[in-house]
Structure formats: structure tokens, C-alpha cells
Write an enzyme that holds these catalytic residues in place. Structure first.
Site, PDB file in Angstrom:
ATOM      1  N   LYS A  15       3.720 -29.454 -40.293  1.00 41.83           N
ATOM      2  CA  LYS A  15       4.971 -28.982 -39.530  1.00 41.83           C
ATOM      3  C   LYS A  15       5.993 -29.842 -39.610  1.00 41.83           C
ATOM      4  O   LYS A  15       7.179 -29.869 -39.255  1.00 41.83           O
ATOM      5  CB  LYS A  15       4.924 -28.827 -37.678  1.00 41.83           C
ATOM      6  N   LYS A  65      -3.205 -40.731 -48.654  1.00 45.24           N
ATOM      7  CA  LYS A  65      -2.576 -42.235 -47.762  1.00 45.24           C
ATOM      8  C   LYS A  65      -3.064 -43.485 -48.135  1.00 45.24           C
ATOM      9  O   LYS A  65      -2.015 -44.206 -48.152  1.00 45.24           O
ATOM     10  CB  LYS A  65      -2.778 -41.966 -46.298  1.00 45.24           C
ATOM     11  N   ALA A 129      -7.776 -42.214 -38.507  1.00 40.72           N
ATOM     12  CA  ALA A 129      -7.125 -41.711 -38.041  1.00 40.72           C
ATOM     13  C   ALA A 129      -7.578 -42.878 -37.262  1.00 40.72           C
ATOM     14  O   ALA A 129      -6.323 -43.455 -36.224  1.00 40.72           O
ATOM     15  CB  ALA A 129      -7.400 -40.522 -37.454  1.00 40.72           C
ATOM     16  N   SER A 153     -20.922 -49.722 -37.624  1.00 38.64           N
ATOM     17  CA  SER A 153     -20.256 -50.406 -38.945  1.00 38.64           C
ATOM     18  C   SER A 153     -19.325 -50.098 -38.983  1.00 38.64           C
ATOM     19  O   SER A 153     -18.338 -51.358 -39.467  1.00 38.64           O
ATOM     20  CB  SER A 153     -21.643 -50.267 -39.958  1.00 38.64           C
ATOM     21  N   LYS A 154     -18.811 -49.354 -39.350  1.00 38.86           N
ATOM     22  CA  LYS A 154     -16.876 -48.873 -39.295  1.00 38.86           C
ATOM     23  C   LYS A 154     -16.443 -49.212 -38.059  1.00 38.86           C
ATOM     24  O   LYS A 154     -15.349 -49.625 -38.368  1.00 38.86           O
ATOM     25  CB  LYS A 154     -17.315 -47.283 -39.678  1.00 38.86           C
TER      26      LYS A 154
END
Ligand code: ATR
Length: 272
Positions: A15, A65, A129, A153-154
Site C-alpha cells: 500500500k 530489510k 517485527a 533465547s530470542k
């Protein structure tokens, strides 16, 4: 005319061209902003082509990204912490990278008068995100910020990046009897229709539940929150327009009004 792009793969659903076109009309700027489908191994080439053709900036979406981050000559503090870039600025031979997702989220929450300062915030998820919004949330001076993730862990890795703020990392189970003011879903669970292993008690403790995902219908997470009586339930459409507005500001030094663009997008979404 100054050229801008949003690079991604896939990109047809984006968009961003429509949003930036509206911003340009609203603020009386002339810019050409288009989406460009980039082959997975051709990202750097796409950027170089844009620069050579009067490119002034670009947005970057999945899966580029991190590649954008690697390509930049200079990076903002937020981009460094996120390890990802969604906005490129080309100026005098230098590629500058920033990430506006976090500001987009924060602006959308504040626009809805959600109190962040001194609040207890729970962020669900520890993927790209989630990583992209942590610094912006911390800048709002919450009382606490907790990250809950299926893979602990993340969450811990993200928390470790912020030694000055004492971000808490937990499993979903460990949040079971805790209460929060604001709960933000940054997992991709809802995309497959899955519900999150978060207790009703915890969800119901919040005054605001925010899902970074948006769609024609409320997400599983937001439906659950609403059923439990959470007062303020928001999807990520405002974050999308908010991050675009911040990119637009980085390129033009003008802050567009997000309201009319959001109204248009919401109507489009409901009519499709
Ligand atoms: P994105 O870039 O959208 O953040 P990602 O990096 O793949 O995508 O991260 C997806 C996030 O959603 C992760 O936090 C993931 O949890 P894990 O780190 O344990 O994989 C979370 N997630 C995805 N599906 C989930 C589910 N069904 N239940 C709980 N968490 C889920």
C-alpha cells in the site's frame, strides 16, 4: 522528478505507493513513488539503479530489510539496534539507513491516546517485527518492558541489547499470572490463524491490545482481547501509515497528516 521506490518480493500487495502519493498531494510535493519487485539476489543492483536515475530514497520491505542494513554507509541508532532498515535516503553519494517501524507504532498508539509513559508493556514475539520497535518503546519511558516469546533465547538476545533499560525476557507460560497495561502482538502467529499461548487473565489485565498485523477482519489476537473486555483494541493499519509518514518526513522534512490517508485505507480494506 525525484524518484522513490518500495523494494520487496512479493510487492504487488504493498500500500506504500498509494500512501506516499496521498502524502505528496496533501503536502504539494512532486515525487514519483512506485513499487518494484526485486529478484532475491538483485537488491544491491536495484538500489544502484535507483540512485543512478534520480533516486532520492526508498522503502524496503521483506525480505530485504537486513540486506538494506548491510548496504548502508551510515545508519541511525534505531537501525543499528534493529539490525534492519526500512528507509533509505540517498544524499551526496551516501546511503543512509533508518527504521521507522517503531516510531510508526508509537505514534499510532499515542494518536489513540494510549499511555506509554510509566506503563507496563508486554511485547509478544522476538522476530524482526518485535526487534524493530523495542528502542522506540523504551524512548517512551515505560515503567517496564517485557518480551515474551515461544523461543526464549530470542527474547533474551533482544533484551541483552538494552543493558541500560532492564528489558525482561520471558516465555509465554511465565506471563501467565502477570498483568500489563499495554500488550503488543509482534508475532506472525495470526497470519496462519493460530492463537497465542497467552492466558486470558493476562490478556484481560490490559487496557490496550495492539496487533501489528491488520486485515479486513479483526485478527485472532484482537478478537480474543475484545471478548475478554479489553477497552482499546487496535490493528496495525495505523502503524503502516505511521511508518510511512516518518519515512516521508526523513525525505522531505515535512510531516504529513496521517488521518485522511488512514480513513481512505480503512474504507478500501472494508470494501474489498
Ligand atoms: P517477523 O519478521 O514478522 O517478526 P520472524 O522473524 O519469522 O518474522 O518472527 C516471527 C515471530 O512470531 C517469532 O517471535 C515467532 O516465535 P519463535 O521465535 O519462537 O519462532 C513468532 N511466532 C510465529 N508463529 C507462532 C505461534 N504459532 N505461536 C507463538 N509464536 C509464534
Amino acid at each position: 522528478m525525484d524518484q522513490f521506490r518500495v523494494f520487496g518480493n512479493p510487492i504487488a500487495q504493498s500500500k506504500s505507493p498509494s500512501i506516499h502519493q496521498q502524502f505528496a498531494i496533501q503536502t504539494k510535493q512532486s515525487m514519483n513513488y512506485q513499487s518494484e519487485l526485486v529478484e532475491l539476489d538483485k537488491f544491491d543492483l536495484a538500489v544502484q539503479n535507483l540512485i543512478a536515475n534520480n533516486g532520492k530514497g526508498a522503502n524496503v520491505t521483506a525480505p530485504f530489510k537486513e540486506q538494506a542494513f548491510a548496504l548502508c554507509d551510515q545508519l541511525s541508532k534505531k537501525a543499528k539496534l534493529a539490525g534492519a532498515v526500512n528507509t533509505l535516503i540517498f544524499s551526496q553519494g551516501v546511503i543512509y539507513g533508518d527504521t521507522t517501524d517503531g516510531i510508526g507504532l508509537v505514534h499510532d498508539l499515542l494518536r489513540h491516546r494510549v499511555k506509554l509513559r510509566d506503563s507496563k508493556i508486554l511485547l509478544l514475539g522476538a522476530g524482526g517485527a518485535a526487534k524493530g520497535v523495542v528502542q522506540a518503546l523504551i524512548e517512551q519511558a515505560p515503567q517496564s518492558l517485557t518480551i515474551a516469546n515461544r523461543t526464549l533465547s530470542k527474547a533474551k538476545n533482544i533484551a541483552d541489547q538494552y543493558p541500560k533499560f532492564d528489558v525482561r525476557a520471558l516465555t509465554f507460560e511465565e506471563t501467565e499470572h502477570l498483568s500489563f497495561d499495554v500488550i503488543i502482538n509482534a508475532t506472525s502467529a495470526g497470519l496462519s490463524g493460530a492463537s497465542l499461548p497467552i492466558s486470558s487473565q493476562t490478556l484481560a489485565s490490559a487496557n490496550t491490545c495492539y496487533d501489528m498485523v491488520y486485515g479486513k477482519k479483526p485478527t485472532v489476537f484482537l478478537k480474543q482481547a475484545k471478548q475478554l473486555g479489553v477497552e482499546c483494541v487496535l490493528d496495525g493499519l495505523g502503524m503502516l501509515v505511521g511508518q510511512a509518514a516518518e519515512s516521508y518526513y526523513l525525505w522531505t522534512n515535512i510531516r504529513p497528516d496521517v488521518e485522511p490517508v488512514l480513513t481512505m485505507l480503512r474504507a478500501e480494506l472494508n470494501n474489498n
